[in-house]
Motif scaffolding. Structure first.
Motif, PDB file in Angstrom:
ATOM      1  N   THR A 203       0.834  -1.208   0.000  1.00 18.89           N
ATOM      2  CA  THR A 203       0.000   0.000   0.000  1.00 18.89           C
ATOM      3  C   THR A 203       0.866   1.255   0.000  1.00 18.89           C
ATOM      4  O   THR A 203       0.612   2.208  -0.751  1.00 18.89           O
ATOM      5  CB  THR A 203      -0.927   0.016   1.223  1.00 18.89           C
ATOM      6  OG1 THR A 203      -1.716  -1.163   1.241  1.00 18.89           O
ATOM      7  CG2 THR A 203      -1.849   1.237   1.204  1.00 18.89           C
ATOM      8  N   ALA A 204       1.898   1.259   0.842  1.00 18.51           N
ATOM      9  CA  ALA A 204       2.800   2.410   0.901  1.00 18.51           C
ATOM     10  C   ALA A 204       3.499   2.630  -0.438  1.00 18.51           C
ATOM     11  O   ALA A 204       3.649   3.776  -0.892  1.00 18.51           O
ATOM     12  CB  ALA A 204       3.838   2.205   2.005  1.00 18.51           C
ATOM     13  N   ILE A 206       2.439   1.723  -3.476  1.00 20.12           N
ATOM     14  CA  ILE A 206       1.477   2.201  -4.476  1.00 20.12           C
ATOM     15  C   ILE A 206       1.224   3.699  -4.303  1.00 20.12           C
ATOM     16  O   ILE A 206       1.209   4.465  -5.276  1.00 20.12           O
ATOM     17  CB  ILE A 206       0.161   1.406  -4.380  1.00 20.12           C
ATOM     18  CG1 ILE A 206       0.388  -0.044  -4.833  1.00 20.12           C
ATOM     19  CG2 ILE A 206      -0.937   2.054  -5.216  1.00 20.12           C
ATOM     20  CD1 ILE A 206      -0.787  -0.964  -4.554  1.00 20.12           C
ATOM     21  N   LEU A 207       1.023   4.119  -3.055  1.00 18.48           N
ATOM     22  CA  LEU A 207       0.771   5.538  -2.796  1.00 18.48           C
ATOM     23  C   LEU A 207       1.998   6.388  -3.119  1.00 18.48           C
ATOM     24  O   LEU A 207       1.879   7.509  -3.637  1.00 18.48           O
ATOM     25  CB  LEU A 207       0.366   5.735  -1.336  1.00 18.48           C
ATOM     26  CG  LEU A 207      -0.963   5.094  -0.918  1.00 18.48           C
ATOM     27  CD1 LEU A 207      -1.210   5.282   0.574  1.00 18.48           C
ATOM     28  CD2 LEU A 207      -2.120   5.670  -1.725  1.00 18.48           C
ATOM     29  N   LEU A 208       3.187   5.858  -2.835  1.00 21.67           N
ATOM     30  CA  LEU A 208       4.421   6.578  -3.146  1.00 21.67           C
ATOM     31  C   LEU A 208       4.586   6.748  -4.658  1.00 21.67           C
ATOM     32  O   LEU A 208       4.906   7.840  -5.138  1.00 21.67           O
ATOM     33  CB  LEU A 208       5.624   5.824  -2.559  1.00 21.67           C
ATOM     34  CG  LEU A 208       7.004   6.454  -2.780  1.00 21.67           C
ATOM     35  CD1 LEU A 208       7.130   7.765  -1.996  1.00 21.67           C
ATOM     36  CD2 LEU A 208       8.105   5.481  -2.361  1.00 21.67           C
ATOM     37  N   ARG A 209       4.356   5.669  -5.417  1.00 21.87           N
ATOM     38  CA  ARG A 209       4.467   5.738  -6.885  1.00 21.87           C
ATOM     39  C   ARG A 209       3.447   6.714  -7.464  1.00 21.87           C
ATOM     40  O   ARG A 209       3.757   7.467  -8.394  1.00 21.87           O
ATOM     41  CB  ARG A 209       4.251   4.347  -7.487  1.00 21.87           C
ATOM     42  CG  ARG A 209       5.362   3.358  -7.212  1.00 21.87           C
ATOM     43  CD  ARG A 209       6.635   3.714  -7.940  1.00 21.87           C
ATOM     44  NE  ARG A 209       6.497   3.627  -9.384  1.00 21.87           N
ATOM     45  CZ  ARG A 209       7.436   3.972 -10.251  1.00 21.87           C
ATOM     46  NH1 ARG A 209       8.593   4.459  -9.802  1.00 21.87           N
ATOM     47  NH2 ARG A 209       7.255   3.849 -11.538  1.00 21.87           N
ATOM     48  N   ARG A 210       2.245   6.722  -6.900  1.00 22.94           N
ATOM     49  CA  ARG A 210       1.213   7.657  -7.373  1.00 22.94           C
ATOM     50  C   ARG A 210       1.670   9.100  -7.207  1.00 22.94           C
ATOM     51  O   ARG A 210       1.546   9.915  -8.134  1.00 22.94           O
ATOM     52  CB  ARG A 210      -0.073   7.416  -6.581  1.00 22.94           C
ATOM     53  CG  ARG A 210      -1.245   8.309  -6.978  1.00 22.94           C
ATOM     54  CD  ARG A 210      -2.281   8.361  -5.876  1.00 22.94           C
ATOM     55  NE  ARG A 210      -1.745   9.010  -4.669  1.00 22.94           N
ATOM     56  CZ  ARG A 210      -2.412   9.106  -3.523  1.00 22.94           C
ATOM     57  NH1 ARG A 210      -3.612   8.558  -3.410  1.00 22.94           N
ATOM     58  NH2 ARG A 210      -1.862   9.718  -2.486  1.00 22.94           N
ATOM     59  N   ASP A 211       2.205   9.403  -6.044  1.00 23.58           N
ATOM     60  CA  ASP A 211       2.644  10.776  -5.785  1.00 23.58           C
ATOM     61  C   ASP A 211       3.895  11.140  -6.584  1.00 23.58           C
ATOM     62  O   ASP A 211       4.076  12.308  -6.964  1.00 23.58           O
ATOM     63  CB  ASP A 211       2.904  10.968  -4.288  1.00 23.58           C
ATOM     64  CG  ASP A 211       1.628  10.895  -3.467  1.00 23.58           C
ATOM     65  OD1 ASP A 211       0.536  11.063  -4.061  1.00 23.58           O
ATOM     66  OD2 ASP A 211       1.708  10.652  -2.246  1.00 23.58           O
ATOM     67  N   ARG A 445       2.622   9.908   6.084  1.00 18.82           N
ATOM     68  CA  ARG A 445       2.604   9.024   4.919  1.00 18.82           C
ATOM     69  C   ARG A 445       2.416   7.553   5.323  1.00 18.82           C
ATOM     70  O   ARG A 445       1.931   6.754   4.542  1.00 18.82           O
ATOM     71  CB  ARG A 445       3.892   9.190   4.109  1.00 18.82           C
ATOM     72  CG  ARG A 445       4.050  10.567   3.474  1.00 18.82           C
ATOM     73  CD  ARG A 445       5.038  10.508   2.322  1.00 18.82           C
ATOM     74  NE  ARG A 445       4.525   9.686   1.244  1.00 18.82           N
ATOM     75  CZ  ARG A 445       3.769  10.128   0.240  1.00 18.82           C
ATOM     76  NH1 ARG A 445       3.426  11.403   0.177  1.00 18.82           N
ATOM     77  NH2 ARG A 445       3.363   9.305  -0.705  1.00 18.82           N
ATOM     78  N   VAL A 448      -2.006   5.793   6.384  1.00 18.41           N
ATOM     79  CA  VAL A 448      -2.960   4.998   5.592  1.00 18.41           C
ATOM     80  C   VAL A 448      -2.478   3.559   5.405  1.00 18.41           C
ATOM     81  O   VAL A 448      -3.246   2.608   5.637  1.00 18.41           O
ATOM     82  CB  VAL A 448      -3.225   5.674   4.229  1.00 18.41           C
ATOM     83  CG1 VAL A 448      -4.057   4.754   3.330  1.00 18.41           C
ATOM     84  CG2 VAL A 448      -3.956   7.001   4.436  1.00 18.41           C
ATOM     85  N   PRO A 449      -1.216   3.330   5.006  1.00 15.16           N
ATOM     86  CA  PRO A 449      -0.763   1.936   4.865  1.00 15.16           C
ATOM     87  C   PRO A 449      -0.851   1.128   6.153  1.00 15.16           C
ATOM     88  O   PRO A 449      -1.295  -0.029   6.141  1.00 15.16           O
ATOM     89  CB  PRO A 449       0.698   2.084   4.413  1.00 15.16           C
ATOM     90  CG  PRO A 449       0.773   3.425   3.779  1.00 15.16           C
ATOM     91  CD  PRO A 449      -0.186   4.278   4.545  1.00 15.16           C
TER      92      PRO A 449
END
Length: 465
Positions: A203-204, A206-211, A445, A448-449
């Motif tokens: 999850t972390a 995916i969110l990092l790649r998105r940002d 950050r 959420v994960p």
């Protein structure tokens, strides 16, 4: 119906609730625990002098029980200090830099290496071992500093520390509070640790790649890793050839430990002793090679640094553990044989009473232990409250009639993920400092994960009970 609840039971229950309440409001609980111990002792013995002695005796009992854990962590920190000072950690980590070619590879390589190193060296020293070598490489290939900090933090202070399969400091604390063998808690924690780890780290990522795709880190500057000149001078004490041979010997010794634990089925205190003895041997060996004539003084200095770290970490744990030991096996050794004749221990008695008073099930038990574990982690230690998680899991498992080890492991995981260094800003400082990022931003950050991981892990625990 079991034993009738006495004033001792109600005092113990009241102080458990008070401890949880103080943790919610981020207040230190040491004073509350000491008052609770005193009131239990004075109520049981009706003697002021015996109650005062009981507080001191509870500390002796807790330190005696925790000493192997404190000792092994201290010597491992001392050993890791030698590795860093002699530059051997650079030799051990540098070969893995070839895998860091993209931001994605940097995240997973740093994370997995951090997890393995944390199993053997403890997370805070492991950050020093890995961060200084891999961080500049990771930033060079495009991984933001916050991404490197997340990887080290989630895999080290999260996955590795919550399971603690090698050193077994965390499961020892929770198992003793729950009245279970350490091996039972370790075995029950394996699926939960990996479910939590997989959900959280993916999850972390995916969110990092998105940002990153949104360009949120485009303005981030490359970190200037400040090098201590004294440290660099120390690293020249050994030739590169000697560093390579010593690094290979250390890796072989640690792998032999793992093989011995598996083949000889060593767990708990025996496994701790093997790891600790190996760490002491490595400490002596490296000090002699690196410092030669000065090795006598240097070995002592490294041990002092290790013990300072160990007692700094476990200082707040001792009064809390002392209180919760009174709930089970520690009452008679600390205070005396003052429990009702039919009592099986304060926590057991409360569990039986709870089973008769409230209709409990696995779902309620799992959610409660996750909540209790998370609350105990709010002090930023992760370790100071896991005795409470073990004690509450014991109480609930008695009431439900099953799932003692799973509930204990779940409470342990929740406590350490929240307080051990992934959500509480002041517990994130080691990873944030070496990566040059704001610990509050790192905590934000991670939120959420880690929350997603706790939800999924709690659901999985319901099916495993």
């Amino acid at each position: 119906m079991g034993v009738e609840l006495t004033a001792l039971h109600w005092i113990y229950l009241l102080f458990v609730l008070l401890i949880i309440g103080f943790m919610v409001f981020r207040k230190d609980t040491s004073l509350i625990c000491m008052i609770g111990i005193f009131l239990l002792a004075v109520t049981a013995t009706h003697s002021l002098s015996a109650a005062i002695s009981g507080v001191f005796n509870s500390f002796i009992y807790a330190i005696t029980e925790l000493l192997p854990t404190i000792l092994v962590i201290s010597v491992i920190v001392a050993m890791s200090r030698v590795l860093t000072m002699a530059g051997i950690n650079d030799v051990m980590i540098t070969p893995f830099t070839r895998f860091i070619r993209t931001p994605s590879w940097a995240y997973w390589t740093i994370g997995l290496l951090m997890m393995v190193a944390s199993w053997f060296f403890w997370p805070s020293p492991a950050i020093a071992l890995i961060g200084a070598v891999l961080l500049p490489v990771a930033i060079r290939v495009g991984l933001p500093a916050i991404g490197a900090a997340m990887a080290m933090n989630l895999f080290g202070h999260g996955v590795a520390l919550s399971g603690d399969f090698v050193i077994q400091g965390a499961p020892k604390l929770t198992a003793e509070a729950a009245g279970l063998p350490v091996s039972d808690v370790v075995f029950a924690s394996v699926p939960l640790v990996f479910v939590m780890g997989i959900v959280t780290t993916i999850t972390a990522f995916i969110l990092l790649r998105r940002d990153m795709k949104k360009g949120q880190f485009a303005a981030a500057k490359e970190i200037d890793v400040t090098i201590d000149p004294a440290l660099e001078q120390t690293k020249q004490l050994l030739s590169n050839h000697a560093k390579k041979w010593l690094a290979a010997i250390i890796a072989i010794l640690l792998l032999l430990d793992v093989a011995a634990m598996s083949y000889l089925k060593l767990q708990g205190g025996q496994a701790t002793a093997l790891i600790g003895g190996t760490a002491i041997f490595i400490l002596i060996l490296l000090s002699i090679f690196a410092h030669k004539r000065d090795s006598f003084e240097k070995i002592t200095n490294y041990l002092i640094e290790g013990f300072q770290f160990g007692f700094k970490i476990f200082g707040p744990v001792i009064p809390i553990a002392a209180f919760f030991y009174l709930g089970d096996a520690g009452f008679v050794p600390i205070i005396g044989d003052y429990l009702p004749k039919v009592s099986e221990g304060i926590v057991n008695d409360l569990g039986v009473a709870l089973a008769h008073a409230v209709p409990l099930n696995k779902e309620i038990g799992a959610v409660t232990l996750t909540a209790v574990g998370a609350i105990t982690g709010l002090d930023g230690s992760g370790f100071s409250g896991i005795s409470l998680a073990g004690s509450v899991s014991h109480l609930f498992s008695v009431a439900i009639g099953t799932g003692a080890a799973t509930l204990t492991a779940l409470g342990q995981i929740a406590a350490i993920w929240v307080g051990g260094g992934t959500l509480i800003p002041w517990a994130l400082i080691p990873a944030a400092a070496i990566c040059g990022v704001d610990p509050f931003e790192l905590a934000r950050r991670n939120l959420v994960p880690v929350t997603a991981g706790l939800v999924v892990t709690t659901i999985v625990a319901m099916f495993l009970m």
